[in-house]
Write a protein that holds these residues in place. Structure first.
Motif, short mmCIF file in Angstrom:
data_model
loop_
_atom_site.label_atom_id
_atom_site.label_comp_id
_atom_site.label_asym_id
_atom_site.label_seq_id
_atom_site.Cartn_x
_atom_site.Cartn_y
_atom_site.Cartn_z
N SER A 93 1.48 -0.69 0.04
CA SER A 93 0.11 0.40 -0.14
C SER A 93 0.72 1.15 0.17
CB SER A 93 -0.50 0.05 1.04
OG SER A 93 -1.25 1.53 1.18
N LYS A 94 1.80 1.41 0.61
CA LYS A 94 2.87 2.36 0.69
C LYS A 94 3.82 2.35 -0.65
CE LYS A 94 3.69 2.58 5.43
NZ LYS A 94 5.08 2.42 6.88
N MET A 95 3.89 1.42 -1.40
CA MET A 95 4.39 1.78 -2.47
C MET A 95 3.83 1.69 -3.27
SD MET A 95 7.27 -1.75 -3.27
CE MET A 95 5.92 -2.74 -1.80
N SER A 96 2.45 1.65 -3.34
CA SER A 96 1.66 2.09 -4.60
C SER A 96 1.17 3.79 -4.73
CB SER A 96 -0.34 1.91 -4.24
OG SER A 96 -0.66 2.07 -3.36
N GLU A 97 1.65 4.06 -3.18
CA GLU A 97 1.21 5.66 -2.40
C GLU A 97 2.48 6.33 -4.03
OE1 GLU A 97 1.63 6.36 1.12
OE2 GLU A 97 -0.04 5.60 1.34
N VAL A 98 3.42 6.08 -3.84
CA VAL A 98 4.19 6.72 -5.51
C VAL A 98 4.35 6.41 -6.40
CG1 VAL A 98 7.08 6.26 -3.19
CG2 VAL A 98 6.22 4.24 -5.11
N VAL A 99 3.50 5.78 -7.09
CA VAL A 99 3.02 5.40 -8.78
C VAL A 99 2.21 6.14 -8.52
CG1 VAL A 99 2.18 3.78 -9.93
CG2 VAL A 99 3.42 2.61 -8.01
N ARG A 100 2.23 7.77 -8.74
CA ARG A 100 1.73 8.80 -9.46
C ARG A 100 2.13 9.03 -11.15
NH1 ARG A 100 3.31 10.40 -5.01
NH2 ARG A 100 4.81 11.47 -5.54
N LEU A 101 1.03 9.72 -12.69
CA LEU A 101 1.31 9.74 -13.32
C LEU A 101 2.83 10.81 -13.64
CD1 LEU A 101 -1.49 10.29 -14.77
CD2 LEU A 101 -0.26 8.34 -15.27
N GLY A 102 3.49 10.38 -13.97
CA GLY A 102 4.94 11.22 -14.87
C GLY A 102 5.41 10.87 -13.79
N THR A 103 5.87 10.33 -12.61
CA THR A 103 7.07 9.80 -11.83
C THR A 103 8.15 8.95 -12.34
OG1 THR A 103 5.70 8.08 -10.45
CG2 THR A 103 5.87 10.40 -9.52
N LEU A 104 9.05 8.70 -12.22
CA LEU A 104 10.06 8.28 -12.46
C LEU A 104 10.65 6.84 -11.45
CD1 LEU A 104 12.50 7.64 -14.29
CD2 LEU A 104 13.23 9.08 -12.64
N LEU A 105 10.52 5.97 -11.52
CA LEU A 105 10.31 5.01 -10.51
C LEU A 105 11.08 3.49 -10.98
CD1 LEU A 105 7.13 4.22 -9.81
CD2 LEU A 105 7.95 5.44 -9.15
N ARG A 106 12.05 2.96 -10.54
CA ARG A 106 12.23 1.53 -10.59
C ARG A 106 11.52 0.92 -9.65
NH1 ARG A 106 17.73 1.07 -10.77
NH2 ARG A 106 18.10 3.17 -10.40
N VAL A 107 11.24 -0.79 -10.95
CA VAL A 107 10.72 -1.04 -10.02
C VAL A 107 11.50 -2.70 -11.05
CG1 VAL A 107 8.30 -2.82 -11.04
CG2 VAL A 107 8.74 0.50 -11.49
N ARG A 108 10.60 -4.12 -9.64
CA ARG A 108 11.66 -4.75 -9.59
C ARG A 108 10.30 -5.89 -9.43
NH1 ARG A 108 16.05 -2.41 -5.32
NH2 ARG A 108 17.77 -1.38 -6.83
N GLY A 109 10.21 -6.54 -10.06
CA GLY A 109 9.71 -8.16 -9.35
C GLY A 109 9.82 -9.35 -10.49
N ARG A 110 8.90 -10.09 -10.41
CA ARG A 110 8.60 -11.44 -11.10
C ARG A 110 7.71 -11.27 -12.53
NH1 ARG A 110 5.14 -14.80 -9.91
NH2 ARG A 110 4.13 -13.59 -8.52
N ILE A 111 9.15 -12.03 -13.45
CA ILE A 111 8.10 -11.68 -15.07
C ILE A 111 6.72 -12.69 -15.41
CG2 ILE A 111 8.65 -11.37 -17.34
CD1 ILE A 111 11.90 -11.32 -16.85
N VAL A 112 6.09 -12.02 -15.16
CA VAL A 112 5.01 -13.27 -15.44
C VAL A 112 4.20 -12.51 -16.52
CG1 VAL A 112 4.04 -13.14 -13.24
CG2 VAL A 112 2.56 -11.92 -14.22
N MET A 113 3.52 -14.44 -17.27
CA MET A 113 2.57 -13.81 -18.92
C MET A 113 1.06 -13.44 -17.83
SD MET A 113 4.32 -13.93 -21.33
CE MET A 113 2.80 -14.53 -22.26
#
Length: 156
Positions: A93-113
């Protein structure tokens, strides 16, 4: 066994979206004969759709847009816990707060289909304050491809 599947591989969107799916359990993907299961991308958020259980967003790095999903309800991860607190869900939930239009992010995670398309199931979402991070990520992707990712597998 190739150890590349154990790390978050730094990829540009164009490279990530062109990975070849391998029908294994758990799902994995192939790049130049090497198994890849996790990725790291850096880019600008160009789309955001928040629902009760997840946040779906697109990260554009200039070579393409990477679909990402951040699961907000991690109750299934803590099924054996009798506690009402959900620390993983709170972090998401805290991470979701930084996801805003126009922001520069680094995202790490599993690759899924999902529905026939590659996406990242985000594990970490970090707001980047320095705009030079995107160019540095590009340079690191090119360097790692040349020096590691695209090299032939060593013979056994």
């Amino acid at each position: 066994m190739d150890s590349l599947h154990l790390v978050h591989v730094k990829l540009l969107a164009a490279d990530l979206l062109s990975l070849t799916p391998r029908h294994t359990s758990p799902p994995s993907f192939v790049r130049c004969g090497r198994t890849v299961a996790r990725a790291e991308v850096v880019g600008v958020v160009v789309s955001r759709d928040r629902r009760d259980k997840f946040l779906r967003f697109l990260v554009d790095d200039g070579t393409g847009c990477v679909p990402c999903v951040l699961w907000l309800n991690h109750q299934y991860l803590n099924a054996n816990s009798s506690s009402d607190s959900d620390p993983t869900g709170e972090m998401a939930s805290k991470m979701s707060e930084v996801v805003r239009l126009g922001t520069l992010l680094r995202v790490r995670g599993r690759i899924v289909m999902y529905r026939g398309a590659i996406q990242i199931a985000a594990r970490d979402v970090v707001l980047e304050e320095d705009p030079n991070v995107e160019v540095l990520h590009w340079l690191q992707c090119v360097h790692m491809a040349k020096e590691c990712y695209d090299l032939p597998l060593p013979s056994a």
